[in-house]
Design an enzyme around this catalytic site. Sequence first.
Site, PDB file in Angstrom:
ATOM      1  N   HIS A 191     -23.213   2.308 -16.209  1.00  0.00           N
ATOM      2  CA  HIS A 191     -22.879   2.822 -14.882  1.00  0.00           C
ATOM      3  C   HIS A 191     -24.086   2.988 -13.962  1.00  0.00           C
ATOM      4  O   HIS A 191     -24.086   2.482 -12.837  1.00  0.00           O
ATOM      5  CB  HIS A 191     -22.153   4.164 -15.033  1.00  0.00           C
ATOM      6  CG  HIS A 191     -21.730   4.782 -13.756  1.00  0.00           C
ATOM      7  ND1 HIS A 191     -22.448   5.782 -13.144  1.00  0.00           N
ATOM      8  CD2 HIS A 191     -20.670   4.539 -12.954  1.00  0.00           C
ATOM      9  CE1 HIS A 191     -21.834   6.136 -12.016  1.00  0.00           C
ATOM     10  NE2 HIS A 191     -20.768   5.399 -11.870  1.00  0.00           N
ATOM     11  N   GLU A 247     -18.875  11.014 -21.153  1.00  0.00           N
ATOM     12  CA  GLU A 247     -18.774  10.279 -19.889  1.00  0.00           C
ATOM     13  C   GLU A 247     -20.033  10.437 -19.030  1.00  0.00           C
ATOM     14  O   GLU A 247     -19.989  11.022 -17.949  1.00  0.00           O
ATOM     15  CB  GLU A 247     -17.535  10.715 -19.117  1.00  0.00           C
ATOM     16  CG  GLU A 247     -16.235  10.405 -19.847  1.00  0.00           C
ATOM     17  CD  GLU A 247     -15.007  10.673 -18.996  1.00  0.00           C
ATOM     18  OE1 GLU A 247     -15.094  10.495 -17.771  1.00  0.00           O
ATOM     19  OE2 GLU A 247     -13.975  11.069 -19.564  1.00  0.00           O
ATOM     20  N   HIS A 290     -22.769   9.727 -16.294  1.00  0.00           N
ATOM     21  CA  HIS A 290     -22.742   9.031 -15.003  1.00  0.00           C
ATOM     22  C   HIS A 290     -24.172   8.843 -14.477  1.00  0.00           C
ATOM     23  O   HIS A 290     -24.847   7.909 -14.855  1.00  0.00           O
ATOM     24  CB  HIS A 290     -21.858   9.780 -14.018  1.00  0.00           C
ATOM     25  CG  HIS A 290     -20.405   9.756 -14.369  1.00  0.00           C
ATOM     26  ND1 HIS A 290     -19.671   8.604 -14.390  1.00  0.00           N
ATOM     27  CD2 HIS A 290     -19.546  10.756 -14.722  1.00  0.00           C
ATOM     28  CE1 HIS A 290     -18.418   8.873 -14.734  1.00  0.00           C
ATOM     29  NE2 HIS A 290     -18.326  10.168 -14.947  1.00  0.00           N
ATOM     30  N   GLU A 295     -19.781  14.160 -17.546  1.00  0.00           N
ATOM     31  CA  GLU A 295     -18.534  14.581 -16.906  1.00  0.00           C
ATOM     32  C   GLU A 295     -17.992  15.888 -17.476  1.00  0.00           C
ATOM     33  O   GLU A 295     -17.357  16.669 -16.772  1.00  0.00           O
ATOM     34  CB  GLU A 295     -17.495  13.471 -17.059  1.00  0.00           C
ATOM     35  CG  GLU A 295     -16.121  13.768 -16.494  1.00  0.00           C
ATOM     36  CD  GLU A 295     -16.045  13.666 -14.982  1.00  0.00           C
ATOM     37  OE1 GLU A 295     -15.059  14.158 -14.407  1.00  0.00           O
ATOM     38  OE2 GLU A 295     -16.970  13.083 -14.382  1.00  0.00           O
TER      39      GLU A 295
END
Length: 297
Positions: free
Chosen positions: A228, A268, A270, A285
Amino acid sequence: MGRVTELIGVAEEGAGPYGVALGPDGGVWFTLVHAGEIGRLAADGTVERYGLGAPECGPAVLTAGPDGALWFTRMHDHRIGRIDTDGKARSFAVPTAGAGPYGIAAGPDGALWFTELNADRIGRITVDGEVTEYPLPQAGAFPSLITAGPDGALWCTLNQADAVARITVAGEVAVHPLPTEGTAPVGITAGADGALWYVGIGGGLVGRITVDGEVTEYPLADRAARPHAIACGPDGRLWFTEWGAGRIGVLGPDGLFDGYRLPGPAAEPHGIAVGPDGVVYAALERGELVRLAPAQA
């Protein structure tokens, strides 16, 4: 060199730590995209959170500005935010309705440059809040993250166009298509080698593009890892988040990959940032920041 992994709780589940940046005050600043707040992690582990007066504004990506403040995008109410290191915040409207500002970076011209996801435009905002917008030549390109390049221009990923764009400070745009269909690039950073490096969330790869547009790809072993964001460390290693795999990956100057799996479910990761001391921070996250510090010999 090994790494010591530290997980730091900074928010409740659902607040959504997303972007992360190192501030001029030595703090680690981060966005809480679902809570409408900006947070700061101090060196002693203290966490402060600052409301923006608009819980649904969607603060996403942030960067250190040339004026000693942090600047960030507000995706949902289509504004650019600024927060002093003492927590005082203000914001500026983007002229195009529904633009969806997302990526942001300090430019070589003393302004901040940002992408508009929904409007196929690149924006420029001065530290006084004056905004100029530049259209991209492709519709539906979904411009994502942006960085200052080694050539005095800005470079951004075009997620839905499978391309990387270069924009000069005069607003002239050139688009470089990527060789792998479905790459869906998001993160981009300037490397220590004079090139730009990006990650393809759809293609499961790290890519390198020279300022002349020559592309080299480095596929991940796990093509479903959904890389990402990416940042360059002081030693030239490229650090990136693997959102789909719950890992922090790293690509060395020798072209070899390594990585660190994050403990627990639903990490998660980012946004990611690397300090001058080589310490890596990423926003998770589930309400945490991860700190990866070089192990002491």
